[in-house]
Structure formats: C-alpha cells, structure tokens
Scaffold this motif. Structure first.
Motif, mmCIF file in Angstrom:
data_model
loop_
_atom_site.group_PDB
_atom_site.id
_atom_site.type_symbol
_atom_site.label_atom_id
_atom_site.label_comp_id
_atom_site.label_asym_id
_atom_site.label_seq_id
_atom_site.Cartn_x
_atom_site.Cartn_y
_atom_site.Cartn_z
ATOM 1 N N VAL A 27 4.867 4.350 18.502
ATOM 2 C CA VAL A 27 6.017 3.917 17.891
ATOM 3 C C VAL A 27 5.672 3.855 16.429
ATOM 4 O O VAL A 27 4.820 2.864 16.244
ATOM 5 N N PRO A 28 6.444 4.307 15.565
ATOM 6 C CA PRO A 28 7.622 5.284 15.729
ATOM 7 C C PRO A 28 7.071 6.643 16.315
ATOM 8 O O PRO A 28 6.103 7.062 15.673
ATOM 9 N N PHE A 29 7.968 7.104 16.940
ATOM 10 C CA PHE A 29 7.688 8.430 17.057
ATOM 11 C C PHE A 29 7.608 9.530 15.858
ATOM 12 O O PHE A 29 6.939 10.225 15.544
ATOM 13 N N VAL A 30 8.940 9.186 14.907
ATOM 14 C CA VAL A 30 8.956 9.832 13.603
ATOM 15 C C VAL A 30 9.274 8.467 12.710
ATOM 16 O O VAL A 30 9.723 7.744 12.992
ATOM 17 N N LYS A 31 8.447 8.713 11.587
ATOM 18 C CA LYS A 31 8.497 7.490 10.593
ATOM 19 C C LYS A 31 9.890 7.695 9.544
ATOM 20 O O LYS A 31 10.484 6.718 9.458
ATOM 21 N N ASN B 234 17.804 11.137 21.941
ATOM 22 C CA ASN B 234 17.130 11.672 23.158
ATOM 23 C C ASN B 234 15.549 11.812 23.006
ATOM 24 O O ASN B 234 14.808 11.450 23.685
ATOM 25 N N GLU B 235 15.335 12.510 21.658
ATOM 26 C CA GLU B 235 14.234 12.761 21.354
ATOM 27 C C GLU B 235 13.203 11.525 21.240
ATOM 28 O O GLU B 235 12.006 11.432 21.772
ATOM 29 N N ILE B 236 13.670 10.514 20.448
ATOM 30 C CA ILE B 236 13.152 9.361 20.402
ATOM 31 C C ILE B 236 12.889 8.618 21.686
ATOM 32 O O ILE B 236 11.518 8.145 21.742
ATOM 33 N N ALA B 237 13.777 8.474 22.320
ATOM 34 C CA ALA B 237 13.780 7.966 23.661
ATOM 35 C C ALA B 237 12.573 8.260 24.457
ATOM 36 O O ALA B 237 11.474 7.741 24.952
ATOM 37 N N GLN B 238 12.686 9.877 24.823
ATOM 38 C CA GLN B 238 11.702 10.216 25.686
ATOM 39 C C GLN B 238 10.215 10.404 24.988
ATOM 40 O O GLN B 238 9.152 10.339 25.807
#
Length: 479
Positions: free
Chosen positions: A249-253, A237-241
């Motif tokens: 993108v990406p939120f986190v590598k 859910n963190e990635i989506a929001q």
C-alpha cells in the motif's frame, strides 16, 4: 520549482517524489482493439506522451507500460460478425492503433503487454486472492469480495452503501454482494478460453491490468492513469485486488486522469452519432494539428471537439510554423557579428524557459506552457523583422532563440523535427525546384500574365507547397 501533480486518490496537488530515486514507472490503460482509435482514445495517449517527455527532460529514467485488452466481448462479437478469429481481429486493430499514434507523434511505450499472453500471471493472482479470503468461486466463476477490502471506494470517494444503491451491476443472485466483481469467468460456447483451477474460462476486465502492472513494476509504482471514465469501477477495482493480493500500500502512488471529450458540447457517444475516428479526422486535418488541439487544453479539463476548434488550432499552429520558418532562415544568416543584445536575449529566453517549465511543473499545464511558446514565437518574429530592416544577425541571439524553441517543441511534441538547417538531398532538390517556379511566377507577374502566375501557384499548392506573398518577398512552406 518542484513538479506537482493532481492525484485523483488524494483529490489534491502533491509534490512528486518517485518511489525509486531517479526512476519513474508509469502504467497507462490501453485500448480494447476492436475498432480504429477514436478521438477519445487519442487524448490520454497524447497526454501521457507529454508526461513522459517532461519526466525524461527532468532526468528521470522512465519505463512506460501500456496494455492491450485483446480478450474482450467486443472483440469476440466483431470476430463473429466478420467470421474471423478474435486474435486476428485484435491484431489488425493493434496495428491500426500504432499507425494512428505514430502519426500523432506519440512515442512507443517500452512494453505493450497483452491479456492473452499474461494468463499465467492473471490466474496466479486470482488464486492468491482466493487463498487470502478476498475472493470466492461459484460454479467456475470467481468473484472479488468487496466487503473484505476495508478501503474499497477510496479512489472514487464513494461509500460501498452508495455504490450498492446507485451503481449498475450485473444481476447475479449467486454473488455474496451485488458489488462483487468478476475475476474469472467460466467458458461459454464459441468464446476463447484458457484452462484454470476453476475450469476453462477467461479473466474479468479489472484483474488483467493488476496482473500486468504487478509483473513489470512489482507491488507499488509511481503513475497509473487513463480517462476519467476509468476511475470507477476499473481503477477502483484494480486498487482493491492489487493491494489485497500483494499487501503493498499504495498500489499506485499517483493516479492521474484526463477529462472527457465532448462534441459540440455534448458527450461523445455512438448513440448520438458524434463518434469520430482519428483516421477520419486525419483526412481533413494534419496530425500535428490534432495533437496541438488536444494539448491546448489542460488535460483534466473537458475538451470540446468541433470543426471550429480544429480550424482554430490549424491557424494557431500555422503562426508557430511562421516563427519556426523565420528561425530557420535566421540560422542560415548567422555570422561572427556579436552585439550587446545577446545579454538582453539571454534574460528574455531564460525567463520564457522558466515560465514554460513552471507551467509544466504545475500538473503538466500544457495549455499555459504553449502560451509561452507563442511568446517565444513573437520574439523570433520581432528579431527577424529587425534583421530584414537592416540589423546584422548576431549568432549568439539566434542560438539562444533556437535552443529555447527546441526545448519547448520537444516537450510538447509539435514542430520538434524542423529546428535544424541541415537538409537532405531530397529537400534541397525540392527547394531548388520551388525557387525556380517562384521566379517564373514573378516573371509572369512582371509581364502581367496573371493567369500563368496563378497557374504556377495552383500547381505548387496541389503538390503540397503553399506560397505566401510578403513585403520581403515570397515565402513558401510545405502544407
């Protein structure tokens, strides 16, 4: 060798390349402070402490952020039980967290953001998601619209259809999709609340970490992690929001997750009665033993917690402590003597160093790295034995052994503070007193007064000093 990490997102090991050259940003999901930390809490924080140590060793400028979820149902319930306030309860257990992690030699993060002090950022992110069409409001509640985010499920590897069929979700017929999750929850009587464009309320769990990590690192950063139980739904859910809000993108590598802890091969849970607080464990085992136990298994593998495993770790650590004691003694004996062995030990220590670092480069394999620390311990013990048999001490050899030992122990975070021969006045005084008592014990033995000799030994043990009778004489160490 380049550092490789297992990325939960790609399901494979990848060569690490930081988002910004020379800089690493890492965000770790912290505790919900409603109780003392348990052994399951300790594993990720010890694990990420080693990740940070190694990245810093590699020369990266690391910024480590770890949150406290200080607004939560569990905290509110605990406050009601204690007839206290939610902020007092969370404050007390945040302090309890620090006390335990300090004992486990976990370095303090650079920033510890709390949910309660980041409401402005949370509300702003929710508002942006509504504006972009990724969220909707229902009678003061705000939900994320999962069907609007095409990549939903990419971290956990699940399809939205499978999740709808098998996941546990709160029954709320008002939601557009059963998998839609709360970003903001309307206020309920007796709960803390904050004003927002949708009325008084408080944030949902997932939005909190997105808002805090974005504040400190922007739309994209290097590492995010925690326990495997957070992959879904929290990190999904963190990635989506986050990606929906920022467009980055990406939120986190790189997503890194540690494995579960079992207790006697059963999953740890309160319902099974096998739930252990670190505070209680430390009544029976030293903090370094607990840290060593955690790191003796690769972080992604399950870790089985038991008295037998902790006893095994105690004995293993004691073997390393004997080697360290031998190293310290060698350092007091070094002189100007130079031998042809220095070249041999240059090769030995260089190879052990290379193997240790290769293990760490392979997805932070501390279990394998520790095996090379034991190999170094054997070299130290062997050289000490040769010295006891009459060989002159070569200061160059001792220096090579000491520097390699310091490198390994500082990354693993055990025995790292005892590699110097410089003692404090207090330590000097203790040493002189112990040596006098050892001499008295030896005299008692000569006089065959074994009761007095045993009494001296027992007195020292009660004071935290352990005696070891060896062929070379009596050694002592602090328990």
């Amino acid at each position: 060798m380049a550092l490789k990490v297992y990325n939960t997102l790609s399901k494979q090991k990848e060569v690490f390349e930081s988002v910004q050259p020379g800089k690493v940003n890492m965000y770790v999901c912290g505790v919900t402070p409603y109780n003392h930390p348990h052994i399951g809490n300790a594993r990720p924080f010890v694990t990420w402490d080693v990740f940070r140590r190694y990245l810093e060793f590699l020369g990266y400028d690391v910024t480590h952020v770890q949150n406290f979820t200080d607004v939560d149902d569990k905290i509110i319930n605990k406050a009601n039980e204690q007839k206290s306030s939610w902020d007092k309860v969370s404050g007390e257990y945040i302090q309890a967290y620090f006390e335990v992690m300090d004992k486990l030699n976990v370095k303090r993060a650079h920033v510890y953001p709390k949910v309660s002090t980041h409401m402005q950022e949370i509300i702003a992110m929710v508002a942006t998601l509504i504006e972009k069409g990724f969220a909707y409001e229902l009678e003061g509640d705000v939900y994320f619209k999962v069907e609007a985010f095409a990549d939903y499920g990419k971290l956990s590897g699940r399809s939205l259809e499978d999740m709808q069929a098998g996941a546990r979700v709160d029954v709320d017929t008002r939601k557009q999709n059963p998998m839609d999750f709360a970003l903001w929850k309307s206020a309920k009587p007796g709960e803390p609340s904050w004003s927002s464009p949708w009325g008084a309320g408080r944030p949902g769990w997932h939005i909190e970490c997105s808002a805090m990590s974005t504040k400190y690192f922007g739309g994209s950063f290097d590492f995010h992690g925690g326990g495997s139980d957070l992959i879904f739904p929290h990190h999904e859910n963190e990635i989506a929001q986050s990606e929906a809000c920022t467009g980055c993108v990406p939120f986190v590598k790189y997503w890194l997750h540690n494995g579960f802890i079992t207790v006697n091969e059963e999953k740890m849970s309160k319902s099974l009665g096998n739930f252990f607080l670190v505070l209680d464990i430390l009544q029976h085992y030293r903090p370094e033993v607990v840290r060593f136990f955690i790191l003796s298994t690769h972080y992604r593998s399950p870790l089985d917690f038991s008295d037998a495993r902790l006893t095994e770790s105690t004995k293993s650590l004691e073997r390393l402590e004997i080697a360290q004691g031998n190293l310290l003694e060698l350092q007091t004996l070094t002189g100007d003597f130079l031998s042809t062995e220095a070249l041999t030990y240059e090769k030995i220590t260089a190879e052990l160093r290379r193997e240790f670092l290769a293990a760490m480069d392979d997805d932070f394999n501390t279990a394998l790295a520790i095996s090379h620390l034991f190999a170094l311990a054997r070299e130290i013990n062997k050289y000490k034995q040769e010295v006891e048999n009459g060989k002159p001490v070569d200061g160059k050899v001792v220096d090579l052994l000491a520097k390699t030992w310091q490198l390994m122990t500082s990354i693993i975070g055990v025995l790292e503070h005892n590699t110097t021969t410089v003692a404090t006045e207090e330590q000097d005084a203790l040493g002189k007193l112990v040596e006098k008592m050892i001499a008295c014990r030896a005299q008692a033995k000569l006089e065959k007064n074994y009761a007095q000799a045993d009494a001296i030994r027992d007195t020292l043990q009660a004071a935290g000093v352990i005696l070891e009778d060896t062929r070379q004489g009596v050694r002592w160490k602090k328990a």
